[in-house]
Design a protein around this motif. Structure first.
Motif, PDB file in Angstrom:
ATOM      1  N   GLN A   1      44.851  23.119 -24.453  1.00 42.91           N
ATOM      2  CA  GLN A   1      44.590  24.491 -24.865  1.00 42.91           C
ATOM      3  C   GLN A   1      45.852  25.197 -25.345  1.00 42.91           C
ATOM      4  OE1 GLN A   1      41.410  25.666 -24.955  1.00 42.91           O
ATOM      5  NE2 GLN A   1      40.872  23.579 -24.338  1.00 42.91           N
ATOM      6  N   SER A   2      46.996  24.793 -24.825  1.00 48.37           N
ATOM      7  CA  SER A   2      48.252  25.465 -25.176  1.00 48.37           C
ATOM      8  C   SER A   2      48.600  25.304 -26.645  1.00 48.37           C
ATOM      9  CB  SER A   2      49.399  24.916 -24.314  1.00 48.37           C
ATOM     10  OG  SER A   2      49.188  25.202 -22.958  1.00 48.37           O
ATOM     11  N   CYS A   3      48.305  24.136 -27.198  1.00 49.75           N
ATOM     12  CA  CYS A   3      48.673  23.872 -28.599  1.00 49.75           C
ATOM     13  C   CYS A   3      47.463  23.698 -29.497  1.00 49.75           C
ATOM     14  CB  CYS A   3      49.560  22.635 -28.681  1.00 49.75           C
ATOM     15  SG  CYS A   3      48.759  21.105 -28.143  1.00 49.75           S
ATOM     16  N   ASN A   4      46.280  24.039 -28.951  1.00 44.36           N
ATOM     17  CA  ASN A   4      45.048  23.894 -29.722  1.00 44.36           C
ATOM     18  C   ASN A   4      44.843  22.448 -30.176  1.00 44.36           C
ATOM     19  OD1 ASN A   4      42.644  24.863 -30.818  1.00 44.36           O
ATOM     20  ND2 ASN A   4      43.585  25.307 -32.811  1.00 44.36           N
ATOM     21  N   ALA A   5      45.211  21.505 -29.319  1.00 44.92           N
ATOM     22  CA  ALA A   5      45.018  20.065 -29.527  1.00 44.92           C
ATOM     23  C   ALA A   5      45.848  19.506 -30.680  1.00 44.92           C
ATOM     24  CB  ALA A   5      43.544  19.739 -29.744  1.00 44.92           C
ATOM     25  N   THR A   6      46.856  20.239 -31.108  1.00 45.28           N
ATOM     26  CA  THR A   6      47.687  19.748 -32.214  1.00 45.28           C
ATOM     27  C   THR A   6      48.843  18.887 -31.725  1.00 45.28           C
ATOM     28  OG1 THR A   6      49.111  21.712 -32.143  1.00 45.28           O
ATOM     29  CG2 THR A   6      47.167  21.800 -33.584  1.00 45.28           C
ATOM     30  N   GLY A   7      49.272  19.121 -30.486  1.00 44.93           N
ATOM     31  CA  GLY A   7      50.450  18.420 -29.961  1.00 44.93           C
ATOM     32  C   GLY A   7      51.744  19.109 -30.332  1.00 44.93           C
ATOM     33  N   SER A   8      51.645  20.194 -31.107  1.00 45.01           N
ATOM     34  CA  SER A   8      52.818  20.910 -31.590  1.00 45.01           C
ATOM     35  C   SER A   8      53.032  22.194 -30.784  1.00 45.01           C
ATOM     36  CB  SER A   8      52.642  21.269 -33.071  1.00 45.01           C
ATOM     37  OG  SER A   8      53.704  22.073 -33.531  1.00 45.01           O
ATOM     38  N   LYS A   9      54.285  22.497 -30.493  1.00 45.41           N
ATOM     39  CA  LYS A   9      54.612  23.665 -29.685  1.00 45.41           C
ATOM     40  C   LYS A   9      54.109  24.953 -30.318  1.00 45.41           C
ATOM     41  CE  LYS A   9      58.556  25.865 -27.356  1.00 45.41           C
ATOM     42  NZ  LYS A   9      60.019  25.798 -27.137  1.00 45.41           N
ATOM     43  N   ASP A  10      54.214  25.052 -31.634  1.00 45.20           N
ATOM     44  CA  ASP A  10      53.752  26.269 -32.320  1.00 45.20           C
ATOM     45  C   ASP A  10      52.314  26.151 -32.814  1.00 45.20           C
ATOM     46  OD1 ASP A  10      54.046  24.478 -34.368  1.00 45.20           O
ATOM     47  OD2 ASP A  10      55.566  25.620 -35.468  1.00 45.20           O
TER      48      ASP A  10
ATOM     49  N   GLU B   1      36.196  19.731 -27.814  1.00 42.36           N
ATOM     50  CA  GLU B   1      35.460  20.927 -28.224  1.00 42.36           C
ATOM     51  C   GLU B   1      34.147  20.999 -27.439  1.00 42.36           C
ATOM     52  OE1 GLU B   1      35.234  21.031 -32.471  1.00 42.36           O
ATOM     53  OE2 GLU B   1      37.403  21.196 -32.706  1.00 42.36           O
ATOM     54  N   ASP B   2      33.000  20.975 -28.116  1.00 45.63           N
ATOM     55  CA  ASP B   2      31.735  21.099 -27.407  1.00 45.63           C
ATOM     56  C   ASP B   2      31.092  19.738 -27.143  1.00 45.63           C
ATOM     57  OD1 ASP B   2      31.334  20.608 -30.092  1.00 45.63           O
ATOM     58  OD2 ASP B   2      29.420  21.664 -30.167  1.00 45.63           O
ATOM     59  N   MET B   3      31.844  18.652 -27.354  1.00 43.78           N
ATOM     60  CA  MET B   3      31.288  17.318 -27.202  1.00 43.78           C
ATOM     61  C   MET B   3      31.813  16.642 -25.943  1.00 43.78           C
ATOM     62  SD  MET B   3      29.386  17.167 -29.832  1.00 43.78           S
ATOM     63  CE  MET B   3      28.922  15.454 -29.640  1.00 43.78           C
ATOM     64  N   SER B   4      30.968  15.802 -25.349  1.00 39.68           N
ATOM     65  CA  SER B   4      31.371  14.971 -24.211  1.00 39.68           C
ATOM     66  C   SER B   4      30.870  13.557 -24.450  1.00 39.68           C
ATOM     67  CB  SER B   4      30.775  15.501 -22.905  1.00 39.68           C
ATOM     68  OG  SER B   4      31.314  16.765 -22.584  1.00 39.68           O
ATOM     69  N   GLY B   5      31.753  12.586 -24.229  1.00 41.05           N
ATOM     70  CA  GLY B   5      31.341  11.199 -24.336  1.00 41.05           C
ATOM     71  C   GLY B   5      30.679  10.745 -23.046  1.00 41.05           C
ATOM     72  N   ASP B   6      30.387   9.461 -22.980  1.00 38.51           N
ATOM     73  CA  ASP B   6      29.764   8.880 -21.799  1.00 38.51           C
ATOM     74  C   ASP B   6      30.767   8.031 -21.036  1.00 38.51           C
ATOM     75  OD1 ASP B   6      27.343  10.040 -22.465  1.00 38.51           O
ATOM     76  OD2 ASP B   6      26.662   8.290 -23.601  1.00 38.51           O
TER      77      ASP B   6
END
Length: 369
Positions: free
Chosen positions: A147-156, A237-242
């Protein structure tokens, strides 16, 4: 079969294009044939989902459908359902299984998913737990977007185009007069680079969460059996695997399993085999009686029906196959020796001779005549 496009995607009639696309991805992932192999009903549902999305994702077709229904689409040139669907969305579906892009014709197109949604873990069971079923608590880890990087892996929260491959994810290597294409080592094929890694996820774009769940193991599971736990895999996001639990079964000290049949070797004293006897033997579910005929042979097998493993699918019971192992005495006292000699003489077996039909000597002599 007649069905409503909005109902099949589970969206309202005023849903916008993003909501429809998100609903399609969710439904297509849930009902994809690769996750429901052999299920004809699910396969038909998957076709309906794609038919609905092809119409509702096209503004012109959707307007006609809203006004005239499916009949209105039949008159369109090239209209109606063609059986195809958006390749970028198809790539998203496949990447959720295999963790990579699929089939996109756009240069540098990236998968929506950063990792495979499904998880597989191993679970070791005792022999009796696999035979009779049990409840197990499983501890595992699943991935969720940072959540901190919006799944980008980037600090900004931003990524730049990889300068080495120009965003393609591939680079050309010249060796002599030959040129080869390989995955860009700078961005590992993503086509993107990060200036400063997110401290929360170390630049991965996701975090791993420890979790545990109790599952019921049905009777009759065997090595390599896979148990599916819906919606307990990785999240995105709104998906979950098995979550898939792959079974490994320990060997038992006495019983040997082959499919639904179970084998056991029972020691039998030589007098019991010679005289015939009814002896108590163990089975998976308790004791039973094995009736030995007179003159039972070493390694002879006896089948006891429906004393094997219950098949996890058909619920039919396998058999118990009992193999006897004739045991001979290691030591004899004087009385036992005398008794055995009398028994030997009663069968006209002489010391120093083979206990067989003497016609064997005539057969051997014929080899040289």
């Amino acid at each position: 079969m007649e069905f409503d496009y909005y109902e099949i995607l589970e969206v309202s009639r005023d849903a916008n294009s993003d909501t429809i696309k998100k609903a399609y991805r969710k439904q297509a992932l849930r009902y994809h044939p690769d996750r429901n192999q052999g299920d004809k009903e699910t396969e038909e549902k998957f076709k309906q989902i794609n038919e609905a999305y092809e119409v509702l994702s096209n503004a012109e077709k959707r307007e006609i459908y809203d006004r005239y229904g499916k009949d209105g689409l039949k008159g369109m040139a090239g209209g109606g359902f063609s059986g195809g669907f958006d390749f970028d969305d198809l790539g998203d579906i496949f990447s959720s299984f295999f963790g990579g892009g699929f089939g996109s014709s756009q240069k540098g197109s990236k998968s929506r998913y950063k990792y495979a949604l499904d998880i597989e873990i191993g679970l070791t069971l005792e022999f009796n737990e696999a035979v009779f079923g049990c409840e197990k608590e499983i501890k595992y880890r699943y991935k969720t977007p940072c959540q901190s990087c919006n799944a980008t892996g980037s600090k900004d929260g931003k990524k730049q185009t990889c300068p080495k491959c120009g965003g393609s994810g591939k680079i050309g290597i010249q060796q002599g007069f030959m040129q080869f294409v390989q995955t860009c080592p700078e961005c590992s094929g993503t086509g993107e680079s990060i200036k400063d890694k997110c401290p929360e996820c170390s630049g991965n774009g996701f975090n791993e969460i420890s979790d545990s769940i109790k599952i019921n193991i049905p009777e009759g599971v065997d090595n390599a059996t896979r148990i599916r736990v819906s919606q307990k895999g990785n999240r995105y996001e709104d998906m979950s695997g098995d979550l898939y639990v792959r079974i490994v079964v320990k060997d038992d000290e006495h019983f040997l399993r082959n499919g639904d049949d179970v084998y056991i070797e029972i020691p039998v004293f030589f007098t019991q085999a010679a005289l015939g006897d009814s002896i108590k033997i163990p089975t998976l579910r308790g004791d039973t009686i094995l009736d030995l005929p007179v003159g039972a042979k070493d390694k002879q097998q006896f089948v006891i029906p429906k004393e094997g493993v219950k098949n996890a699918r058909t619920k039919q019971l396998g058999n118990l196959i009992v193999q006897i192992s004739i045991q001979m005495p290691k030591k004899l006292n004087d009385e036992q020796i005398e008794l055995l000699k009398k028994l030997q003489n009663s069968f006209s077996v002489k010391s120093g001779e083979m206990a067989t039909d003497k016609g064997i000597w005539d057969k051997i002599k014929s080899w040289f005549s």
